[in-house]
Design a protein around this motif. Structure first.
Motif, short mmCIF file in Angstrom:
data_model
loop_
_atom_site.label_atom_id
_atom_site.label_comp_id
_atom_site.label_asym_id
_atom_site.label_seq_id
_atom_site.Cartn_x
_atom_site.Cartn_y
_atom_site.Cartn_z
N VAL A 50 -6.55 8.22 -10.19
CA VAL A 50 -7.75 7.39 -10.25
C VAL A 50 -7.36 5.93 -10.03
N ILE A 51 -8.25 5.19 -9.38
CA ILE A 51 -8.11 3.74 -9.23
C ILE A 51 -9.13 3.07 -10.14
N LEU A 52 -8.66 2.17 -10.99
CA LEU A 52 -9.55 1.42 -11.87
C LEU A 52 -9.80 0.04 -11.27
N VAL A 53 -11.08 -0.35 -11.26
CA VAL A 53 -11.49 -1.60 -10.63
C VAL A 53 -12.37 -2.38 -11.60
N LEU A 54 -12.03 -3.66 -11.83
CA LEU A 54 -12.88 -4.53 -12.64
C LEU A 54 -14.06 -4.99 -11.80
N SER A 55 -15.23 -4.46 -12.08
CA SER A 55 -16.41 -4.81 -11.30
C SER A 55 -17.67 -4.38 -12.05
N ASP A 56 -18.71 -5.22 -11.97
CA ASP A 56 -19.99 -4.85 -12.57
C ASP A 56 -20.85 -4.04 -11.61
N GLU A 101 -10.41 9.97 -1.54
CA GLU A 101 -11.31 10.90 -2.24
C GLU A 101 -12.32 10.19 -3.12
N GLN A 102 -12.33 8.84 -3.04
CA GLN A 102 -13.30 8.03 -3.79
C GLN A 102 -13.21 8.25 -5.31
N HIS A 103 -11.99 8.32 -5.80
CA HIS A 103 -11.76 8.48 -7.23
C HIS A 103 -11.60 7.09 -7.87
N PHE A 104 -12.74 6.43 -8.06
CA PHE A 104 -12.76 5.10 -8.64
C PHE A 104 -13.47 5.15 -10.00
N ILE A 105 -13.00 4.32 -10.91
CA ILE A 105 -13.72 4.06 -12.15
C ILE A 105 -13.94 2.55 -12.20
N MET A 106 -15.22 2.17 -12.26
CA MET A 106 -15.57 0.75 -12.29
C MET A 106 -15.66 0.30 -13.75
N LEU A 107 -14.97 -0.77 -14.07
CA LEU A 107 -14.89 -1.27 -15.44
C LEU A 107 -15.67 -2.58 -15.57
N ARG A 108 -16.60 -2.61 -16.51
CA ARG A 108 -17.42 -3.80 -16.74
C ARG A 108 -16.55 -5.01 -17.11
N ILE A 126 0.85 -1.20 0.00
CA ILE A 126 0.00 0.00 0.00
C ILE A 126 0.88 1.25 0.00
N GLU A 127 2.01 1.16 0.69
CA GLU A 127 2.92 2.30 0.73
C GLU A 127 3.44 2.66 -0.66
N THR A 128 3.65 1.65 -1.49
CA THR A 128 4.12 1.91 -2.86
C THR A 128 3.04 2.62 -3.67
N ILE A 129 1.79 2.19 -3.48
CA ILE A 129 0.68 2.85 -4.19
C ILE A 129 0.57 4.30 -3.72
N VAL A 130 0.72 4.52 -2.42
CA VAL A 130 0.69 5.89 -1.88
C VAL A 130 1.77 6.73 -2.54
N ALA A 131 2.97 6.18 -2.65
CA ALA A 131 4.09 6.93 -3.22
C ALA A 131 3.87 7.25 -4.69
N ARG A 132 3.23 6.36 -5.42
CA ARG A 132 3.00 6.60 -6.86
C ARG A 132 1.81 7.52 -7.09
N ASN A 133 0.93 7.62 -6.13
CA ASN A 133 -0.13 8.63 -6.06
C ASN A 133 -0.96 8.75 -7.34
N PRO A 134 -1.66 7.69 -7.75
CA PRO A 134 -2.50 7.79 -8.95
C PRO A 134 -3.68 8.72 -8.73
N ILE A 154 -4.14 6.18 0.65
CA ILE A 154 -4.02 6.48 -0.79
C ILE A 154 -5.01 7.59 -1.12
N ARG A 155 -4.52 8.68 -1.67
CA ARG A 155 -5.38 9.85 -1.92
C ARG A 155 -6.60 9.50 -2.77
N ALA A 156 -6.39 8.73 -3.87
CA ALA A 156 -7.50 8.40 -4.76
C ALA A 156 -8.57 7.57 -4.05
N VAL A 157 -8.16 6.73 -3.11
CA VAL A 157 -9.12 5.94 -2.33
C VAL A 157 -9.85 6.85 -1.36
#
Length: 274
Positions: A213-219, A240-247, A203-211, A235-238
């Motif tokens: 948006v988080i993309l999630v495969l989910s219907d 701030e709820q910056h998710f994109i759900m991908l079908r 998780i620390e690596t994801i924090v450091a890369r600071n995306p 993680i900032r994107a988490v």
């Protein structure tokens, strides 16, 4: 001289006739052991020849009417043979190589196909077209898919990360077609430098890369369950709820739907940026 020429012509004719006689006829009873293959077969007009599929082959809708032979990797040999196929299509991986040899020994034609990246789609379509006698339809599809794989990406506007598992965190790297879809949609995968298709990170690596948006495969449109956990909210994107759900049916595998997947992701990234 004339007699010698006649002999040569007769030999060539005999070879040509022999080659035609031993030419494999188009397959009419196919067991498809990867969802991508099932989609490709339907896309080239050979879906009605599929007599067996994996439990994961859920697109297009007509695929669900085909009997399942199980998980598919490694395949259940008895279940596959019970469908009396004249062709079995397998993903080219270790357990399937062994299964293909077993099926070949039983007199069943098999083909192992690599399908990990977008550039594999066109060749896979052509192979299936040749085996089913649908070369013209397969070539038309392959040209479109080749064009997508070779398209120069637009400038990236949004940094992103694909998180496909949370405990431990698993992200998508450069080796995956998902990384390609993101790039073609104008996104920049913050784990693009990882050569593998996927990798475990902290998780620390994801924090450091600071995306962004988080993309999630989910219907589902609901945020992933981990988004409420304290460690993930670092993680900032988490946070701030910056998710994109991908079908899953559009993004879950490399498929003929790849152009539509790129367009859908591009729209989602543009909407997020605005």
């Amino acid at each position: 001289m004339l007699r010698r020429l006649s002999v040569v012509v007769l030999i060539l004719f005999a070879c040509h006739t022999s080659a035609r006689r031993h030419e494999t006829p188009p397959a009419h009873r196919i067991v498809s052991l990867l969802p991508s293959f099932t989609e490709l077969l339907f896309a080239i007009g050979a879906g009605d020849r599929i007599v067996g599929r994996t439990q994961w082959c859920d697109y297009p809708q007509a695929a669900l009417e085909i009997p399942s032979v199980g998980d598919g990797m490694p395949p259940n040999i008895e279940a596959v043979m019970a469908r009396r196929p004249d062709l079995v299509v397998l993903y080219n991986a270790g357990p399937n190589v062994t299964a293909a040899k077993q099926l070949e020994r039983a007199g069943i034609q098999t083909v192992l196909i690599d399908l990990n990246r977008l550039e594999n789609l066109g060749p896979a379509a052509r192979t299936l077209g040749r085996l089913t006698g649908r070369q013209e339809q397969a070539e038309s599809l392959a040209i479109v898919l080749d064009s997508l794989a070779g398209r120069p990406p637009p400038p990236s506007t949004t940094s992103l990360a694909f998180i496909v598992w949370d405990n431990p965190p698993i992200v998508i790297g450069h080796g995956s077609y998902l990384d390609q879809l993101a790039t073609l949609a104008g996104g920049a995968n913050v784990f693009h430098d990882l050569g593998a298709a996927s990798a475990t990170v902290s998780i620390e690596t994801i924090v450091a890369r600071n995306p962004d948006v988080i993309l999630v495969l989910s219907d589902s449109s609901a945020p992933p369950a981990y988004s409420g956990r304290r460690e993930w909210r670092a993680i900032r994107a988490v946070r701030e709820q910056h998710f994109i759900m991908l079908r899953a049916d559009l993004f879950g595998r490399p498929s003929p739907s790849a152009p539509a997947a790129v367009a859908a992701l591009r729209r989602a990234l543009e909407a997020r940026a605005n």
